[in-house]
Design a protein around this motif. Structure first.
Motif, mmCIF file in Angstrom:
data_model
loop_
_atom_site.group_PDB
_atom_site.id
_atom_site.type_symbol
_atom_site.label_atom_id
_atom_site.label_comp_id
_atom_site.label_asym_id
_atom_site.label_seq_id
_atom_site.Cartn_x
_atom_site.Cartn_y
_atom_site.Cartn_z
ATOM 1 N N GLU A 39 -4.036 13.855 44.157
ATOM 2 C CA GLU A 39 -2.614 13.664 44.429
ATOM 3 C C GLU A 39 -2.122 12.295 43.952
ATOM 4 O O GLU A 39 -0.971 11.939 44.158
ATOM 5 C CB GLU A 39 -2.339 13.812 45.931
ATOM 6 C CG GLU A 39 -2.667 15.193 46.502
ATOM 7 C CD GLU A 39 -1.838 16.291 45.857
ATOM 8 O OE1 GLU A 39 -0.611 16.131 45.714
ATOM 9 O OE2 GLU A 39 -2.438 17.322 45.464
ATOM 10 N N ARG A 40 -3.021 11.522 43.374
ATOM 11 C CA ARG A 40 -2.737 10.159 42.918
ATOM 12 C C ARG A 40 -2.137 9.312 44.052
ATOM 13 O O ARG A 40 -1.250 8.478 43.834
ATOM 14 C CB ARG A 40 -1.783 10.157 41.716
ATOM 15 C CG ARG A 40 -2.313 10.967 40.525
ATOM 16 C CD ARG A 40 -1.352 10.868 39.337
ATOM 17 N NE ARG A 40 -1.394 12.064 38.506
ATOM 18 C CZ ARG A 40 -2.226 12.253 37.490
ATOM 19 N NH1 ARG A 40 -3.087 11.341 37.160
ATOM 20 N NH2 ARG A 40 -2.186 13.373 36.797
ATOM 21 N N ALA A 41 -2.640 9.557 45.259
ATOM 22 C CA ALA A 41 -2.145 8.819 46.430
ATOM 23 C C ALA A 41 -2.756 7.423 46.474
ATOM 24 O O ALA A 41 -2.238 6.534 47.149
ATOM 25 C CB ALA A 41 -2.494 9.584 47.710
ATOM 26 N N ILE A 42 -3.870 7.242 45.769
ATOM 27 C CA ILE A 42 -4.522 5.936 45.730
ATOM 28 C C ILE A 42 -5.279 5.839 44.413
ATOM 29 O O ILE A 42 -5.719 6.851 43.870
ATOM 30 C CB ILE A 42 -5.466 5.771 46.945
ATOM 31 C CG1 ILE A 42 -5.910 4.316 47.088
ATOM 32 C CG2 ILE A 42 -6.672 6.698 46.867
ATOM 33 C CD1 ILE A 42 -6.502 4.001 48.447
ATOM 34 N N GLY A 43 -5.398 4.610 43.900
ATOM 35 C CA GLY A 43 -6.059 4.443 42.608
ATOM 36 C C GLY A 43 -7.568 4.372 42.723
ATOM 37 O O GLY A 43 -8.294 4.909 41.896
ATOM 38 N N ASP A 44 -8.063 3.708 43.771
ATOM 39 C CA ASP A 44 -9.501 3.472 43.853
ATOM 40 C C ASP A 44 -10.043 3.854 45.220
ATOM 41 O O ASP A 44 -9.552 3.386 46.248
ATOM 42 C CB ASP A 44 -9.807 1.993 43.593
ATOM 43 C CG ASP A 44 -11.256 1.674 43.914
ATOM 44 O OD1 ASP A 44 -12.145 2.330 43.336
ATOM 45 O OD2 ASP A 44 -11.506 0.801 44.761
ATOM 46 N N VAL A 45 -11.061 4.719 45.241
ATOM 47 C CA VAL A 45 -11.748 5.016 46.503
ATOM 48 C C VAL A 45 -13.180 4.505 46.481
ATOM 49 O O VAL A 45 -13.887 4.575 47.480
ATOM 50 C CB VAL A 45 -11.767 6.535 46.815
ATOM 51 C CG1 VAL A 45 -10.353 7.085 46.951
ATOM 52 C CG2 VAL A 45 -12.562 7.313 45.776
#
Ligand SMILES: *Cc1c(COP(=O)(O)O)cnc(C)c1O
Length: 383
Positions: free
Chosen positions: A226-232
Motif C-alpha cells: 500500500e506504500r504506507a511506509i518506505g522501510d520496514v
C-alpha cells in the motif's frame, strides 16, 4: 554416510528414499533434517568454510522473490544475504542479475525453482565453478521437476535442499540436503561437528512462533504494497532473534516420509491435471500465464501475472470472497533484509502475481469454479 546430526535409525528407515534421491541426482550423500531451513543453514556453513575458510565476512546471493526462510537461515549461519533481481516473466533471477551481486566475500548462490519452474542451470553452474563458489539448488517447490535438458532438479547444484513440510509437494514433514561430492561430505561433517543442532523447541512453541512470524510478515507486506511506509527492514531485522528456534530442527518422523514417498508420482499428476484445467479455462484475459510447469512437469501453484497491479489486493479479496484460496504473499525479500539491493523487476512482479491452488485440497470441479471466479473478477477490476 552417517553424521552426528542424524539419529542412525532415521538414516536406516529412510534408506529407500535416500537411494532414490541419490540415484536421481547423482549425489554422494544426504543429510536429513526437520526443515529445508535447517538444510540451508548447514549448506551456508559448508560454503563459508570451504570457500572462505570461515575467516572472512561472507555473503550468499539469493533470489529476491522467495519466502523469507532462505534469508533467515543465512542470518542464523552468520552469512549476509544479498539479493538478485528477477526475470520479469518468471520471477527467477538471471545469470546477469546474480553476477551483479558478486564480490570477493560471496561464498554461494541459491537458485530457487520458484513455483516448480526450472531453467537451464549449466551457465550458472559454470560461472559458480569459475568463481569457486557453491551453487545451492532449493527445490522446495519443485520436487520431481525436470530441468529443460531432462535432468532432474537437484542434479546440478553442489548442494540441493529439499522440503517435505506443509504447503510443499510432499507435506509429511522433514527436509534434506543432498551433497554432491565426497569432498563436500567431509566439510559437512566438520561443520556439523562444530555446530550441532540446538536444543529443540516444542511443536506447540514452534506453532505459536510460526504464527507470530506469519502475521508479522503479512502486516509488513501489506504496508509495503500500500506504500504506507518506505522501510520496514530495520523493524523486521530487530525482531528476528525471537524466531531463531523455528529454523534449526531435526527430522522427527522419518516413517511418514517413507510412507509418502511412493505417492509422489500420483501427487504430481493430480497437480498437473489441475494446472491443465486452469490453463484451458483462463487462456485469455488481462494477465500472463507462467506456464513453464508444462516443461518441468511440476506445478506448485498455478500462477498468473495480472496487468492491473494497483487493483490486485481488491481482486484477490474478491476471489477469496467467492470461497477460493488465492495468495500473493511473496514480497521482494530485499525489502526486509537489505533495501540497498534494489530489485525493480521483483517489485513489479510481486505487485502482479497471484497463485492459485492445485494441491490435494482441490479437485477439477473446484478448479473450474475458481477459474470462473478469476475470469469474472478480473473483468471487473481490469476495466
Ligand atoms: C518453504 C520453503 C523453504 C523452507 O522450507 P521448510 O521445510 O519449511 O524450512 C525454503 N525454500 C523455499 C523456496 C520454500 O518454498
Amino acid at each position: 554416510m552417517t553424521s552426528v546430526l542424524e539419529k542412525p535409525e532415521t538414516h536406516e528407515i529412510l534408506k529407500p528414499v535416500e537411494m532414490d534421491l541419490l540415484r536421481q541426482t547423482s549425489g554422494a550423500g544426504i543429510e536429513w533434517f526437520g526443515r529445508a531451513a535447517t538444510a540451508l543453514y548447514y549448506a551456508y556453513k559448508i560454503a563459508q568454510r570451504l570457500v572462505l575458510s570461515g575467516t572472512r565476512e561472507s555473503e550468499v546471493i539469493l533470489p529476491s522473490i522467495s519466502c523469507a526462510t532462505p534469508a533467515n537461515a543465512a542470518l542464523l549461519a552468520g552469512v549476509s544475504p544479498r539479493f538478485a533481481d528477477v526475470d520479469p516473466a518468471t520471477g527467477m533471477p538471471t545469470l546477469q542479475s546474480i553476477q551483479q551481486r558478486w564480490n570477493p566475500n560471496t561464498c554461494a548462490v541459491v537458485f530457487i525453482h520458484l513455483f516448480g519452474q526450472t531453467v537451464d542451470l549449466r551457465p550458472l553452474a559454470e560461472w559458480c565453478r569459475d568463481k569457486k563458489i557453491l551453487l545451492i539448488e532449493d527445490i522446495a517447490q519443485a520436487l520431481g521437476a525436470r530441468l529443460p535438458d531432462g535432468a532432474p532438479v537437484g542434479s546440478v547444484g553442489n548442494l540441493s535442499v529439499y522440503s517435505f513440510n506443509p504447503t510443499k509437494i510432499i507435506e509429511c514433514g522433514g527436509g534434506a540436503l543432498i551433497i554432491r561430492s565426497p569432498e563436500l561430505i567431509s566439510v559437512s561433517k566438520e561443520v556439523s561437528g562444530a555446530a550441532p543442532l540446538p536444543q529443540e523447541i516444542s511443536d506447540a512453541e514452534a506453532r505459536t512462533l510460526g504464527l507470530s512470524y506469519r502475521n508479522l510478515h503479512h502486516s509488513f507486506v501489506t504496508l509495503l504494497r500500500e506504500r504506507a511506509i518506505g522501510d520496514v527492514s530495520s523493524a523486521f531485522l530487530k525482531v528476528q532473534p525471537a524466531f531463531r528456534g523455528l529454523y534449526l530442527r531435526p527430522m522427527t518422523n522419518p516413517g511418514a516420509l517413507l510412507n509418502t514417498w511412493p505417492l509422489l508420482r500420483d501427487i504430481l499428476r493430480h497437480r498437473y491435471i489441475n494446472a491443465e484445467k486452469y490453463d484451458a479455462a483462463v487462456s485469455s484475459g488481462p494477465w500472463k500465464r507462467l506456464n513453464q510447469w508444462q516443461e518441468s512437469g511440476v506445478c506448485w501453484r498455478y500462477s498468473l501475472l495480472f496487468d492491473f497491479a494497483d487493483k490486485l489486493v481488491q481482486f484477490s479479496e474478491a476471489v477469496r470472497q467467492d470461497g477460493f484460496h488465492v495468495s500473493n504473499l511473496y514480497w521482494p525479500i530485499n525489502d526486509f533484509f537489505r533495501t540497498s539491493d534494489k530489485c525493480p523487476n521483483a517489485d513489479r512482479f510481486a505487485r502482479r502475481i497471484v497463485n492459485l491452488w492445485v494441491d490435494k485440497t482441490v479437485d477439477q470441479a473446484w478448479v473450474r469454479r475458481c477459474a470462473e471466479s478469476v475470469l469474472r473478477n478480473a473483468e471487473r477490476f481490469a476495466s
